[in-house]
Design a protein around this motif. Structure first.
Motif, PDB file in Angstrom:
ATOM      1  N   LEU A 141       0.811  -1.218   0.000  1.00  0.00           N
ATOM      2  CA  LEU A 141       0.000   0.000   0.000  1.00  0.00           C
ATOM      3  C   LEU A 141       0.846   1.271   0.000  1.00  0.00           C
ATOM      4  O   LEU A 141       0.316   2.364   0.056  1.00  0.00           O
ATOM      5  CB  LEU A 141      -0.952  -0.008   1.197  1.00  0.00           C
ATOM      6  CG  LEU A 141      -1.974  -1.129   1.232  1.00  0.00           C
ATOM      7  CD1 LEU A 141      -2.739  -1.134   2.538  1.00  0.00           C
ATOM      8  CD2 LEU A 141      -2.916  -1.046   0.039  1.00  0.00           C
ATOM      9  N   GLY A 142       2.188   1.103  -0.041  1.00  0.00           N
ATOM     10  CA  GLY A 142       3.062   2.253  -0.101  1.00  0.00           C
ATOM     11  C   GLY A 142       3.450   2.829   1.240  1.00  0.00           C
ATOM     12  O   GLY A 142       3.993   3.922   1.307  1.00  0.00           O
ATOM     13  N   GLY A 143       3.222   2.069   2.292  1.00  0.00           N
ATOM     14  CA  GLY A 143       3.508   2.582   3.636  1.00  0.00           C
ATOM     15  C   GLY A 143       4.884   2.264   4.176  1.00  0.00           C
ATOM     16  O   GLY A 143       5.165   2.512   5.322  1.00  0.00           O
ATOM     17  N   GLY A 144       5.758   1.700   3.385  1.00  0.00           N
ATOM     18  CA  GLY A 144       7.100   1.412   3.873  1.00  0.00           C
ATOM     19  C   GLY A 144       7.589   0.055   3.411  1.00  0.00           C
ATOM     20  O   GLY A 144       6.908  -0.629   2.668  1.00  0.00           O
ATOM     21  N   GLU A 145       8.758  -0.303   3.890  1.00  0.00           N
ATOM     22  CA  GLU A 145       9.359  -1.582   3.496  1.00  0.00           C
ATOM     23  C   GLU A 145       9.251  -2.585   4.625  1.00  0.00           C
ATOM     24  O   GLU A 145       9.163  -2.235   5.791  1.00  0.00           O
ATOM     25  CB  GLU A 145      10.844  -1.370   3.157  1.00  0.00           C
ATOM     26  CG  GLU A 145      11.027  -0.546   1.910  1.00  0.00           C
ATOM     27  CD  GLU A 145      12.448  -0.622   1.400  1.00  0.00           C
ATOM     28  OE1 GLU A 145      13.143  -1.595   1.726  1.00  0.00           O
ATOM     29  OE2 GLU A 145      12.836   0.296   0.695  1.00  0.00           O
ATOM     30  N   ALA A 146       9.278  -3.855   4.230  1.00  0.00           N
ATOM     31  CA  ALA A 146       9.274  -4.926   5.225  1.00  0.00           C
ATOM     32  C   ALA A 146      10.686  -5.100   5.763  1.00  0.00           C
ATOM     33  O   ALA A 146      11.650  -5.064   5.010  1.00  0.00           O
ATOM     34  CB  ALA A 146       8.799  -6.226   4.588  1.00  0.00           C
ATOM     35  N   HIS A 147      10.806  -5.242   7.078  1.00  0.00           N
ATOM     36  CA  HIS A 147      12.099  -5.445   7.717  1.00  0.00           C
ATOM     37  C   HIS A 147      12.105  -6.768   8.435  1.00  0.00           C
ATOM     38  O   HIS A 147      11.070  -7.220   8.931  1.00  0.00           O
ATOM     39  CB  HIS A 147      12.380  -4.302   8.709  1.00  0.00           C
ATOM     40  CG  HIS A 147      12.389  -2.958   8.054  1.00  0.00           C
ATOM     41  ND1 HIS A 147      13.436  -2.532   7.282  1.00  0.00           N
ATOM     42  CD2 HIS A 147      11.470  -1.974   8.039  1.00  0.00           C
ATOM     43  CE1 HIS A 147      13.171  -1.316   6.829  1.00  0.00           C
ATOM     44  NE2 HIS A 147      11.976  -0.960   7.267  1.00  0.00           N
ATOM     45  N   PRO A 148      13.276  -7.413   8.545  1.00  0.00           N
ATOM     46  CA  PRO A 148      13.343  -8.700   9.229  1.00  0.00           C
ATOM     47  C   PRO A 148      12.986  -8.560  10.702  1.00  0.00           C
ATOM     48  O   PRO A 148      13.117  -7.474  11.271  1.00  0.00           O
ATOM     49  CB  PRO A 148      14.784  -9.150   9.036  1.00  0.00           C
ATOM     50  CG  PRO A 148      15.543  -7.944   8.666  1.00  0.00           C
ATOM     51  CD  PRO A 148      14.582  -6.980   8.056  1.00  0.00           C
ATOM     52  N   PRO A 149      12.571  -9.670  11.324  1.00  0.00           N
ATOM     53  CA  PRO A 149      12.173  -9.616  12.733  1.00  0.00           C
ATOM     54  C   PRO A 149      13.359  -9.362  13.644  1.00  0.00           C
ATOM     55  O   PRO A 149      14.492  -9.698  13.339  1.00  0.00           O
ATOM     56  CB  PRO A 149      11.609 -11.019  12.986  1.00  0.00           C
ATOM     57  CG  PRO A 149      12.279 -11.892  11.987  1.00  0.00           C
ATOM     58  CD  PRO A 149      12.512 -11.014  10.783  1.00  0.00           C
TER      59      PRO A 149
END
Length: 151
Positions: A141-149
């Motif tokens: 949705l354009g809200g940011g990037e996924a980061h590892p846990p």
């Protein structure tokens, strides 16, 4: 009486197949291949058994090892179109399948520590799967990037 780990290990394929059938029938977004449906669940089961075994041997169960598997499972489920509630329900189905298997094998009771380890493993995997699914959704949705846990 066999331990929970013994029963799960001896019946891993049957447990896994029972879970696969239930997920395909009730939770999957459509007809999926076995590898798509299975995803990281065989590895998850191996880690749950390993955590139970470590506790039996007097060592720390290391339930945190299931976290990255949940993380990856959440991403895979997002990519193939699962709804978020279905991810939680499929882990619940696996948990229930374990208890049904134990009951079938004559385990009326399990040790409290075994129940705790199962609960910790499932809670960690579910929370990581949900967190990463939501990160993937936000990214889409354009809200940011996924980061590892962070463990």
């Amino acid at each position: 009486m066999d331990s929970v780990a013994d029963v799960m290990e001896a019946n891993r394929e049957r447990l896994f197949q029972r879970w696969m059938e239930e997920v395909q029938r009730h939770h999957a977004p459509g007809e999926l291949s076995e590898p798509e449906l299975a995803d990281h669940i065989p590895d998850f089961l191996r880690e749950v058994i390993a955590a139970l075994r470590r506790e039996e041997e007097g060592d720390a169960p290391k339930t945190h090892r299931v976290g990255p598997l949940g993380w990856e499972h959440g991403e895979q489920r997002f990519r193939i179109g699962f709804a978020l509630p279905s991810i939680v329900r499929e882990y619940g189905a696996l948990h229930r399948c374990i208890f049904e298997l134990l009951e079938e094998q004559g385990h009326g009771l399990i040790r409290l520590e075994e129940a705790r380890i199962l609960q910790q493993c499932f809670n960690r995997a579910i929370s990581e799967a949900v967190a990463h699914f939501m990160r993937m959704r936000e990214r889409e949705l354009g809200g940011g990037e996924a980061h590892p846990p962070v463990s």
